[in-house]
Motif scaffolding. Structure first.
Motif, mmCIF file in Angstrom:
data_model
loop_
_atom_site.group_PDB
_atom_site.id
_atom_site.type_symbol
_atom_site.label_atom_id
_atom_site.label_comp_id
_atom_site.label_asym_id
_atom_site.label_seq_id
_atom_site.Cartn_x
_atom_site.Cartn_y
_atom_site.Cartn_z
ATOM 1 N N GLU A 16 0.827 -1.210 0.000
ATOM 2 C CA GLU A 16 0.000 0.000 0.000
ATOM 3 C C GLU A 16 0.866 1.266 0.000
ATOM 4 O O GLU A 16 0.584 2.236 0.693
ATOM 5 C CB GLU A 16 -0.969 0.010 1.175
ATOM 6 C CG GLU A 16 -1.990 -1.126 1.122
ATOM 7 C CD GLU A 16 -3.031 -1.032 2.216
ATOM 8 O OE1 GLU A 16 -2.867 -0.183 3.123
ATOM 9 O OE2 GLU A 16 -4.000 -1.795 2.168
ATOM 10 N N LEU A 17 1.923 1.238 -0.791
ATOM 11 C CA LEU A 17 2.806 2.392 -0.959
ATOM 12 C C LEU A 17 2.665 2.932 -2.367
ATOM 13 O O LEU A 17 2.779 2.190 -3.343
ATOM 14 C CB LEU A 17 4.265 1.994 -0.712
ATOM 15 C CG LEU A 17 5.332 3.006 -1.168
ATOM 16 C CD1 LEU A 17 5.239 4.288 -0.339
ATOM 17 C CD2 LEU A 17 6.722 2.415 -1.078
ATOM 18 N N ILE A 18 2.398 4.236 -2.474
ATOM 19 C CA ILE A 18 2.385 4.896 -3.775
ATOM 20 C C ILE A 18 3.819 5.326 -4.071
ATOM 21 O O ILE A 18 4.312 6.308 -3.512
ATOM 22 C CB ILE A 18 1.431 6.103 -3.778
ATOM 23 C CG1 ILE A 18 0.013 5.649 -3.437
ATOM 24 C CG2 ILE A 18 1.444 6.784 -5.140
ATOM 25 C CD1 ILE A 18 -0.962 6.785 -3.264
ATOM 26 N N ASN A 19 4.478 4.582 -4.926
ATOM 27 C CA ASN A 19 5.886 4.830 -5.221
ATOM 28 C C ASN A 19 6.012 5.967 -6.233
ATOM 29 O O ASN A 19 6.093 5.735 -7.446
ATOM 30 C CB ASN A 19 6.540 3.550 -5.752
ATOM 31 C CG ASN A 19 8.025 3.710 -5.958
ATOM 32 O OD1 ASN A 19 8.636 4.655 -5.453
ATOM 33 N ND2 ASN A 19 8.614 2.804 -6.714
ATOM 34 N N PHE A 20 6.044 7.205 -5.731
ATOM 35 C CA PHE A 20 6.102 8.366 -6.617
ATOM 36 C C PHE A 20 7.395 8.403 -7.434
ATOM 37 O O PHE A 20 7.476 9.136 -8.422
ATOM 38 C CB PHE A 20 5.980 9.653 -5.798
ATOM 39 C CG PHE A 20 4.603 9.868 -5.234
ATOM 40 C CD1 PHE A 20 3.555 10.242 -6.052
ATOM 41 C CD2 PHE A 20 4.364 9.695 -3.885
ATOM 42 C CE1 PHE A 20 2.281 10.435 -5.537
ATOM 43 C CE2 PHE A 20 3.095 9.892 -3.354
ATOM 44 C CZ PHE A 20 2.046 10.266 -4.185
ATOM 45 N N ALA A 21 8.395 7.645 -7.032
ATOM 46 C CA ALA A 21 9.662 7.637 -7.760
ATOM 47 C C ALA A 21 9.614 6.749 -8.993
ATOM 48 O O ALA A 21 10.571 6.724 -9.769
ATOM 49 C CB ALA A 21 10.789 7.175 -6.837
ATOM 50 N N HIS A 22 8.520 6.035 -9.199
ATOM 51 C CA HIS A 22 8.451 5.090 -10.310
ATOM 52 C C HIS A 22 8.585 5.781 -11.662
ATOM 53 O O HIS A 22 9.269 5.289 -12.558
ATOM 54 C CB HIS A 22 7.129 4.318 -10.243
ATOM 55 C CG HIS A 22 7.047 3.179 -11.198
ATOM 56 N ND1 HIS A 22 7.695 1.984 -10.993
ATOM 57 C CD2 HIS A 22 6.398 3.047 -12.387
ATOM 58 C CE1 HIS A 22 7.453 1.167 -12.003
ATOM 59 N NE2 HIS A 22 6.669 1.783 -12.866
#
Length: 304
Positions: free
Chosen positions: A33-39
């Motif tokens: 449940e982590l929004i990986n903004f670095a993707h």
């Protein structure tokens, strides 16, 4: 009708590309449940590595069909490995230490990693957009029909769809895939059953990174332009696609990406290019108002 068909075709092709990026978002979110903004910025670094590889192979003939195919295959493999390794290292050094911290700390960490990767890209190739070599032909395969379908369009579909099918089969049938699904349902119970949760999470980050690397090469070959800010814009599209389809759901990410591609293509034609992005987010807001879990997302009951 021919004009409409052309814009639908463009939307489907770009939508599959957004979907490939969106899967990386939705896989990580589905597990922890982590929004990986670095993707998105990882996707940008993958395209920069591919461009660097092409420059290093300047003496290798890419004009022939065989030479161009080998160059593309070389870039796909190394960009996927590079992005998988970077994502694995990011998880181990940044996300793992704050995994048990409040969610706000994890989100801020993800935003910080995004800025770091963006600045790495800025120092790598500078602030100016760069031309990516045109290794795929622009020949119209539908000559005489009024529609335009090039080898680039075929390439996007030929790489993206099999990658999605393989990933879906992997998650469904492989031992690691079953461990991923168990971890997504209940990490504590999965650990009690002998599953190494940290290893599963790291593997998920690596797979998501590999998908970003594949998408970065396809993007560069399709649009023939890369830049250090491309990760932010395409990351927003991919994240929106994941949320629209139901974040944490792989088929939902695919559906969301195709919808985003169609809305952006048709909106630029019939509403106006300057309104296409506003139209995308307007549709997203409307859908989430009536279905907060997204189109294919399922409502999860809170356990006490």
């Amino acid at each position: 009708m021919t004009e409409l068909g052309q814009f639908v075709l463009i939307g489907l092709v770009t939508g599959t590309l957004y979907a490939l990026i969106a899967i990386g978002y939705t896989m990580v979110y589905g597990i922890i449940e982590l929004i990986n903004f670095a993707h998105g910025d990882l996707f940008m670094l993958g395209s920069f590595l591919a461009l660097e590889l092409v420059r290093q192979m300047s003496g290798f003939s890419t004009d022939t069909i065989g030479g161009g195919f080998l160059s593309i295959l070389f870039m796909l493999v190394f960009a996927a490995l590079f992005c998988a390794l970077v994502n694995f290292v990011i998880d181990r050094t940044v996300y793992k230490p704050v995994r048990s911290a409040p969610k706000l700390a994890v989100i801020v960490s993800a935003i910080g990693v995004s800025f770091i990767l963006m600045n790495i890209g800025l120092f790598w190739f500078g602030p100016v957009d760069l031309n990516f070599p045109n290794l795929v032909g622009n020949t119209n395969l539908l000559e005489g029909t009024g529609l335009r379908l090039t080898y680039k369009d075929v390439m996007v579909v030929a790489v993206t769809i099999p990658a999605m099918i393989v990933l879906t089969a992997f998650v469904r049938y492989s031992t690691l895939g079953k461990a991923m699904r168990a971890t997504a349902q209940n990490p504590t119970a999965a650990a009690l059953m002998g599953i190494n949760v940290d290893r599963v999470i790291s593997a998920t980050f690596a797979i998501g990174g590999a998908l970003a690397g594949i998408a970065s090469v396809i993007y560069g070959l399709y649009f023939n332009t890369v830049g250090y800010q491309m990760g932010f814009q395409n990351g927003v599209y991919a994240f929106t696609a994941a949320v629209l389809g139901g974040i944490g759901n792989i088929p939902g990410a695919v559906l969301g990406g195709i919808i985003i591609g169609l809305v952006r293509s048709l909106g630029s034609k019939y509403v106006g290019e300057e309104w296409s992005e506003a139209l995308i987010f307007a549709i997203l807001i409307v859908i989430l108002l009536f279905r907060p879990t997204g189109l294919l997302g399922s409502r999860v009951r809170e356990k006490i």
